[in-house]
Design an enzyme around this catalytic site. Structure first.
Site, PDB file in Angstrom:
ATOM      1  N   GLU A   1      -8.719   4.893  37.589  1.00 43.13           N
ATOM      2  CA  GLU A   1      -9.788   3.888  37.427  1.00 43.13           C
ATOM      3  C   GLU A   1      -9.205   2.794  36.549  1.00 43.13           C
ATOM      4  O   GLU A   1      -9.014   2.987  35.341  1.00 43.13           O
ATOM      5  CB  GLU A   1     -10.998   4.516  36.720  1.00 43.13           C
ATOM      6  CG  GLU A   1     -11.684   5.594  37.508  1.00 43.13           C
ATOM      7  CD  GLU A   1     -12.504   5.066  38.669  1.00 43.13           C
ATOM      8  OE1 GLU A   1     -12.537   3.845  38.885  1.00 43.13           O
ATOM      9  OE2 GLU A   1     -13.096   5.896  39.365  1.00 43.13           O
TER      10      GLU A   1
ATOM     11  N   CYS B   1     -14.704  -2.664  32.248  1.00 44.36           N
ATOM     12  CA  CYS B   1     -13.823  -2.836  33.420  1.00 44.36           C
ATOM     13  C   CYS B   1     -14.544  -3.617  34.514  1.00 44.36           C
ATOM     14  O   CYS B   1     -13.956  -4.487  35.140  1.00 44.36           O
ATOM     15  CB  CYS B   1     -13.339  -1.486  33.926  1.00 44.36           C
ATOM     16  SG  CYS B   1     -14.674  -0.318  34.180  1.00 44.36           S
TER      17      CYS B   1
HETATM   18  P1  NAD Z   1      -4.417   1.673  28.422  1.00 44.59           P
HETATM   19  O1  NAD Z   1      -3.911   1.758  29.797  1.00 44.59           O
HETATM   20  O2  NAD Z   1      -3.622   0.964  27.408  1.00 44.59           O
HETATM   21  O3  NAD Z   1      -4.641   3.155  27.814  1.00 44.59           O
HETATM   22  C1  NAD Z   1      -5.463   4.118  28.445  1.00 44.59           C
HETATM   23  C2  NAD Z   1      -5.002   5.509  28.044  1.00 44.59           C
HETATM   24  O4  NAD Z   1      -3.704   5.757  28.581  1.00 44.59           O
HETATM   25  C3  NAD Z   1      -4.893   5.739  26.539  1.00 44.59           C
HETATM   26  O5  NAD Z   1      -5.376   7.034  26.232  1.00 44.59           O
HETATM   27  C4  NAD Z   1      -3.385   5.663  26.305  1.00 44.59           C
HETATM   28  O6  NAD Z   1      -2.946   6.375  25.161  1.00 44.59           O
HETATM   29  C5  NAD Z   1      -2.844   6.286  27.572  1.00 44.59           C
HETATM   30  N1  NAD Z   1      -1.468   5.922  27.931  1.00 44.59           N
HETATM   31  C6  NAD Z   1      -0.772   4.817  27.563  1.00 44.59           C
HETATM   32  N2  NAD Z   1       0.463   4.831  28.120  1.00 44.59           N
HETATM   33  C7  NAD Z   1       0.528   5.955  28.882  1.00 44.59           C
HETATM   34  C8  NAD Z   1       1.520   6.497  29.754  1.00 44.59           C
HETATM   35  N3  NAD Z   1       2.710   5.910  29.930  1.00 44.59           N
HETATM   36  N4  NAD Z   1       1.226   7.646  30.416  1.00 44.59           N
HETATM   37  C9  NAD Z   1       0.018   8.240  30.271  1.00 44.59           C
HETATM   38  N5  NAD Z   1      -0.951   7.780  29.452  1.00 44.59           N
HETATM   39  C10 NAD Z   1      -0.704   6.640  28.771  1.00 44.59           C
HETATM   40  O7  NAD Z   1      -5.896   1.089  28.572  1.00 44.59           O
HETATM   41  P2  NAD Z   1      -6.906   0.644  27.427  1.00 44.59           P
HETATM   42  O8  NAD Z   1      -6.372  -0.585  26.782  1.00 44.59           O
HETATM   43  O9  NAD Z   1      -7.242   1.834  26.592  1.00 44.59           O
HETATM   44  O10 NAD Z   1      -8.211   0.275  28.283  1.00 44.59           O
HETATM   45  C11 NAD Z   1      -8.486  -1.015  28.762  1.00 44.59           C
HETATM   46  C12 NAD Z   1      -8.187  -1.114  30.252  1.00 44.59           C
HETATM   47  O11 NAD Z   1      -8.874  -0.082  30.948  1.00 44.59           O
HETATM   48  C13 NAD Z   1      -8.692  -2.405  30.873  1.00 44.59           C
HETATM   49  O12 NAD Z   1      -7.738  -2.916  31.767  1.00 44.59           O
HETATM   50  C14 NAD Z   1      -9.924  -1.981  31.653  1.00 44.59           C
HETATM   51  O13 NAD Z   1     -10.273  -2.814  32.716  1.00 44.59           O
HETATM   52  C15 NAD Z   1      -9.565  -0.607  32.073  1.00 44.59           C
HETATM   53  N6  NAD Z   1     -10.779   0.192  32.312  1.00 44.59           N
HETATM   54  C16 NAD Z   1     -11.047   0.607  33.581  1.00 44.59           C
HETATM   55  C17 NAD Z   1     -12.200   1.337  33.846  1.00 44.59           C
HETATM   56  C18 NAD Z   1     -12.526   1.825  35.229  1.00 44.59           C
HETATM   57  O14 NAD Z   1     -13.277   2.777  35.340  1.00 44.59           O
HETATM   58  N7  NAD Z   1     -12.002   1.253  36.283  1.00 44.59           N
HETATM   59  C19 NAD Z   1     -13.063   1.636  32.802  1.00 44.59           C
HETATM   60  C20 NAD Z   1     -12.746   1.202  31.516  1.00 44.59           C
HETATM   61  C21 NAD Z   1     -11.581   0.492  31.290  1.00 44.59           C
END
Ligand code: NAD
Length: 481
Positions: free
Chosen positions: A250, A284
């Site tokens: 997502e 998001c």
């Molecule tokens: P992010 O991708 O930076 O981090 C999300 C999670 O992934 C965190 O727990 C992080 O520690 C982990 N992570 C980071 N690098 C990783 C890797 N290499 N492998 C596995 N896990 C890893 O996202 P964020 O900044 O926390 O959230 C914001 C983003 O999320 C925005 O782009 C937003 O649009 C999106 N979002 C999407 C939805 C949806 O349902 N489509 C909902 C909420 C947020």
């Protein structure tokens, strides 16, 4: 202990929860209250050993949980929802501190959790009979095993529990990794669950991005349910490919709202503003591009600006505030980059100001801002700011604006606003997005699958279809003679 509470939880101490037990770590980190800049409580960073132990505990718990009748699993999820509800005040307060959201919105999110679990409890895992003649053929759905939830910081509870409920209902075990920016409510939720669920069924390990990567690489994890950015989603998929894990991704979006010329301007303009700025744009499926028919462009924009100026921004405790801060410093700096770029390029700020003012509280506050008609290739049109800044552009030709809406590598949500619902629906069907809303901003519901087209994700969560993302289909062919 207050009436209705199953135990006394301490909301000032936080642990990883592995095999039913609290576990600390030599390494700790802490969140920051984004409304004040104050450090919050220490939380342990899980080691590789902690991850391995959690996976081993989940593997051990899985056969008995899988074989527990679904009615019993539903009953336990119901007890968890009730127990959570009895701690509603404590979770709201904790949630406000970790996210900075105004209290009334934090309360809506926290108080929605029992309903989210309750909705899943009403679902059945399907069994489909395909043929029943000289042979019987049916498809049943069995759980995958050990699943992991990797979560973001913008809605830490809903986006964790929305993975836990379908995973556990279908008989899987789940390990949550919350975002390092907002670990607190997820850690406490899982701690609370240990009173109710067998050890190893639901665990939580806090940590940074490397821990997320290790989960994706772990041979004994069957599925990653990931919510976060597109860039990280691609890494999750690449790392998970080595063990052919199931992934649900997502990811981010760049939702457009198309405003048709027949809308009631006074009614619709404030709604469109809320679709863009709720949770300070850190959603998001927030509206991130607003396309207004040229015949009403000036009037509609003027209404949007007038409403935007009434929105109060500030700390969670002031009940009048509609918007809180940006959740963390990294994101604050990123959003400020969109202001700097718009200022440098000379775009018109219809509401808000080019220079983000320091709030004086140490918090990461930004006033909601509208950029009037920047060019198509501007950063503010092309990228997801994930903050309270949104562009408006006029349109004349329906085919052109549909093409403009779809001209993006993302496809999470979209909105169409118009008095003629049939016409709006016809447009909606031509938009390349997982959820399209007619005469509403993006209000997603757990009854429907939520997922993105194109780079906004793979698969989806929630609804009946979302359940199946936690299952392997198994077709049974019974030859009767
Ligand atoms: P992010 O991708 O930076 O981090 C999300 C999670 O992934 C965190 O727990 C992080 O520690 C982990 N992570 C980071 N690098 C990783 C890797 N290499 N492998 C596995 N896990 C890893 O996202 P964020 O900044 O926390 O959230 C914001 C983003 O999320 C925005 O782009 C937003 O649009 C999106 N979002 C999407 C939805 C949806 O349902 N489509 C909902 C909420 C947020």
């Amino acid at each position: 202990m207050s009436p209705g509470k199953v135990s006394n939880l301490n909301f000032e101490k936080f642990y990883n929860i592995i095999d039913g037990k609290q576990r600390g770590s030599d390494k700790i980190h802490h969140g920051i209250n984004p409304a004040s800049g104050q450090e919050l409580w220490d939380v342990p960073i899980a080691s590789e050993q902690d991850l391995n132990d959690a996976v081993a505990a989940a593997k051990k718990a899985f056969p008995a949980w899988r074989d527990t009748p679904i009615e019993k699993r539903k009953e336990l999820l119901g007890s968890l929802a009730e127990s959570f509800q009895s701690y509603s005040d404590e979770f709201i307060s904790l949630f406000c501190k970790e996210t900075g959201k105004p209290k009334k919105f934090a309360a809506m999110e926290v108080d929605g959790i029992p309903g989210l679990i309750g909705f899943h409890r009403a679902l059945e895992v399907p069994c489909e009979k395909i043929e029943d003649d000289e042979k019987t053929v049916y498809t049943e759905y069995s759980p995958l095993g050990v699943c992991a939830a990797i979560c973001p910081w913008n809605s830490p509870l809903v986006l964790s529990v929305g993975k836990v409920a379908p995973a556990l209902l279908t008989g899987n075990c789940m390990i949550i990794k919350p975002s390092p920016f907002t670990p607190y409510t997820a850690l406490k939720f899982v701690e609370l669950a240990q009173e109710i669920l067998p050890p190893g069924v639901l665990q939580v390990i806090g940590g940074n991005n490397e821990l997320g990567a290790s989960m994706c690489a772990h041979a004994d994890i069957a599925k990653i349910a990931f919510t976060g950015s597109i860039a990280t989603g691609k890494k999750v998929m690449a790392t998970s490919a080595a063990t052919l894990k199931r992934v649900t991704l997502e990811l981010g979006g760049n939702d457009a709202s198309i405003i048709l010329p027949d809308v009631d301007i006074k009614k619709v303009a404030p709604e469109v503003v809320m679709g863009a700025f709720r949770n300070s744009g850190q959603v998001c499926v927030a509206t991130k591009r607003i396309y207004i028919h040229s015949s009403i462009y000036s009037d509609f924009l003027a209404e949007m600006v007038a409403f935007t100026k009434t929105i109060k921004v500030g700390s969670p405790d002031d009940g009048d505030n509609m918007l809180g801060p940006i959740q963390n410093e990294m994101q604050y700096e990123r959003v400020k980059g969109f202001f700097a770029d718009s200022k440098a390029k000379g775009y018109k700020f219809a509401a808000g100001a080019p220079d983000v003012q320091a709030s004086g509280t140490g918090g990461y506050f930004i006033q909601p801002t509208i950029i009037d008609n920047p060019p198509n290739d501007s950063r503010i049109i092309q990228e997801e700011p994930f903050g309270p800044i949104v562009p408006t552009q006029p349109w004349d030709d329906l085919e052109e604006v549909i093409a403009r809406t779809n001209d993006t590598s993302t496809g999470l949500g979209a909105c169409v606003w118009g008095a003629d619902v049939e016409k709006a629906s016809q447009i909606a069907r031509r938009l390349e997005a997982g959820s399209v809303f007619i005469n509403s901003w993006e209000r997603i519901t757990p009854q429907a699958i939520f997922g993105g087209h194109k780079e906004s994700g793979i698969g989806g969560e929630w609804g009946k279809t979302g359940l199946l993302a936690y299952c392997n289909p198994r077709v049974i062919h019974v030859y009767k003679s």
